[in-house]
Design a protein around this motif. Sequence first.
Motif, PDB file in Angstrom:
ATOM      1  N   ASP A 236      83.414  52.130  48.236  1.00  0.00           N
ATOM      2  CA  ASP A 236      85.706  51.119  48.716  1.00  0.00           C
ATOM      3  C   ASP A 236      85.415  51.096  50.264  1.00  0.00           C
ATOM      4  OD1 ASP A 236      87.683  50.257  48.523  1.00  0.00           O
ATOM      5  OD2 ASP A 236      88.562  52.553  47.788  1.00  0.00           O
ATOM      6  N   GLU A 237      85.954  50.223  50.886  1.00  0.00           N
ATOM      7  CA  GLU A 237      86.092  50.407  52.063  1.00  0.00           C
ATOM      8  C   GLU A 237      85.375  50.233  53.157  1.00  0.00           C
ATOM      9  OE1 GLU A 237      88.662  48.754  53.281  1.00  0.00           O
ATOM     10  OE2 GLU A 237      90.311  49.948  51.942  1.00  0.00           O
ATOM     11  N   VAL A 238      84.255  49.182  52.336  1.00  0.00           N
ATOM     12  CA  VAL A 238      82.829  48.483  52.944  1.00  0.00           C
ATOM     13  C   VAL A 238      82.881  48.871  53.850  1.00  0.00           C
ATOM     14  CG1 VAL A 238      82.675  46.623  52.294  1.00  0.00           C
ATOM     15  CG2 VAL A 238      80.463  48.226  52.247  1.00  0.00           C
ATOM     16  N   GLY A 239      83.864  48.308  54.741  1.00  0.00           N
ATOM     17  CA  GLY A 239      83.826  48.114  56.334  1.00  0.00           C
ATOM     18  C   GLY A 239      84.277  49.430  57.191  1.00  0.00           C
ATOM     19  N   GLU A 240      84.108  49.920  56.583  1.00  0.00           N
ATOM     20  CA  GLU A 240      83.805  51.303  57.600  1.00  0.00           C
ATOM     21  C   GLU A 240      82.635  51.576  57.436  1.00  0.00           C
ATOM     22  OE1 GLU A 240      87.185  52.218  58.775  1.00  0.00           O
ATOM     23  OE2 GLU A 240      87.688  50.140  56.983  1.00  0.00           O
ATOM     24  N   LEU A 241      81.606  51.060  56.620  1.00  0.00           N
ATOM     25  CA  LEU A 241      80.511  51.854  56.640  1.00  0.00           C
ATOM     26  C   LEU A 241      79.822  51.884  58.048  1.00  0.00           C
ATOM     27  CD1 LEU A 241      78.370  53.358  54.686  1.00  0.00           C
ATOM     28  CD2 LEU A 241      77.792  51.313  54.848  1.00  0.00           C
ATOM     29  N   PRO A 242      79.220  53.066  58.723  1.00  0.00           N
ATOM     30  CA  PRO A 242      78.517  52.184  60.389  1.00  0.00           C
ATOM     31  C   PRO A 242      77.197  51.453  60.007  1.00  0.00           C
ATOM     32  CG  PRO A 242      79.100  54.675  59.691  1.00  0.00           C
ATOM     33  CD  PRO A 242      79.303  54.424  58.211  1.00  0.00           C
ATOM     34  N   LEU A 243      77.521  51.036  61.087  1.00  0.00           N
ATOM     35  CA  LEU A 243      76.053  49.949  61.232  1.00  0.00           C
ATOM     36  C   LEU A 243      74.988  50.970  60.642  1.00  0.00           C
ATOM     37  CD1 LEU A 243      77.735  48.074  64.454  1.00  0.00           C
ATOM     38  CD2 LEU A 243      76.466  47.353  62.081  1.00  0.00           C
ATOM     39  N   VAL A 244      74.663  51.697  61.268  1.00  0.00           N
ATOM     40  CA  VAL A 244      73.110  52.172  61.214  1.00  0.00           C
ATOM     41  C   VAL A 244      72.411  52.802  59.724  1.00  0.00           C
ATOM     42  CG1 VAL A 244      74.074  54.732  61.726  1.00  0.00           C
ATOM     43  CG2 VAL A 244      71.597  54.127  62.544  1.00  0.00           C
ATOM     44  N   LEU A 245      74.043  52.944  59.111  1.00  0.00           N
ATOM     45  CA  LEU A 245      73.611  53.246  57.713  1.00  0.00           C
ATOM     46  C   LEU A 245      74.029  51.641  57.207  1.00  0.00           C
ATOM     47  CD1 LEU A 245      75.539  56.297  56.402  1.00  0.00           C
ATOM     48  CD2 LEU A 245      73.612  56.001  56.903  1.00  0.00           C
ATOM     49  N   GLN A 246      74.076  51.446  57.587  1.00  0.00           N
ATOM     50  CA  GLN A 246      74.307  49.215  56.175  1.00  0.00           C
ATOM     51  C   GLN A 246      73.061  48.871  56.744  1.00  0.00           C
ATOM     52  OE1 GLN A 246      76.365  46.492  58.057  1.00  0.00           O
ATOM     53  NE2 GLN A 246      78.011  48.149  58.643  1.00  0.00           N
TER      54      GLN A 246
END
Length: 464
Positions: A236-246
Amino acid sequence: MPKILIIDDDYIICKTLVKKFTRLNHEAHYSLNLKQGLEKLFSDQFDIVFLDVILPDGNGLEAIEIIKDHPFTPEIIIMTGDGNSEGVELAIKSKVWDYIQKNGSHKEFQFSLNRALEYRHQKQSEIQRKPIKREAIIGNSRQIKICLETTSKASNNDVPILITGETGTGKELFAKAIHKNSVRQQNNFIVVDCAALPEHLVESFLFGHSKGAFTSADSDKVGLIKLADGGTLFLDEVGELPLVLQKKFLRALQEKKFRPVGSKKEISSNFRLVSATHRNLRAMVKKRRFREDFYFRIASIKMEIPPLRDRKSDIALLLTHHMNRKEKIDGYLHNVSDEFVDNLLGYDWPGNVRELLNTIDYACSDAFQESILFSKHLPDHIRAFNIKNRIKNRKESESTPCSKEKSAPVERLRLKEYMEKMKQQYVTDLMSHTRGDIKTACRLSGLSRGHLYALLKKYNISGL
């Protein structure tokens, strides 16, 4: 027997196609202009519509969305005789079945028709064979039906799906519906609220950690990805996932393997990914705030949940469902007045379904043991919004009444503009005839309250 409608201004083409389709044991009808074609379409149920692009009274491409609003929703095959391919993209985006040349062979028409009928039969058989478990998803609007169709398709595979929509539209409900209609329904549905994860512990929460990985890691901990093994992982709210973790999550998604924090050993997890966001991820990709490769990996299927203001015809159903649910919990059922419903329909609901349900709870609490809910039981800001709108609409209606507005000649208007003016005139005359009586207007017109209020607001017509 399949029913086919041909809308084309060429009499010879119409008669030729009717003759051919009749020989194929189909029932075929034709209209020589768009107005008559749409009237015929909405007075009957057709399986296929052959639609010309250039017609005497409008452009067929502009009528696609009008045809799609038909409850029976026929498949549309566009015909064109000018060889211009500019309309192809618009037609395909509008989900027409095919786009063919009029000067093509009869076999081309027959082939396209046969494939469209085969697809339609398959689609209807699938709907009859496997009704979807929708539970708390309430609504019968066209927008919701499209979302339910996507849900049904998505539940039959393991492809990652991205659900978008404003806050409060019910994205998690659709994520759960995908899980509960899939082969994974007996296993875990794990929710990860990416916006609420502690920044310094995000990686540990997702991937887990081994004992001693960091200061407070007193023991091994299983991550949320592993907990979703055999089931569904909902970001949920995947847009908030930090770039490094993506980047790290991308590998876990592709390989179904990952390494917990502080561990030297990889572990596996067979999960299905469903993601949701209220953000525009494509725009975030362009601003380098979201990884492009990660976006394409999580959005193999995309579904957009409509805001409540775009499906107001569902408000009455949502109200009834929630009131019945409250009766089971509280043991008491409030009745609702027409003015209470009118106020719900008049409001724009920026918080969507979540705000509507909270508002109903507030009204029931405010009414306490009073048996009927009136507009006075609604929050002040909703009552103020509707009163301001009524005053504004009345002033505009009095200053420039639509009924006295001179209609522009048909030849000066595009089809969409002409139909909009006719709809505006009809609603104006309807309200004048019924003297603003909403119930009578709905009965005479066949419109739902939600639809009527949407039209009143759209055309700035006073409902009083």
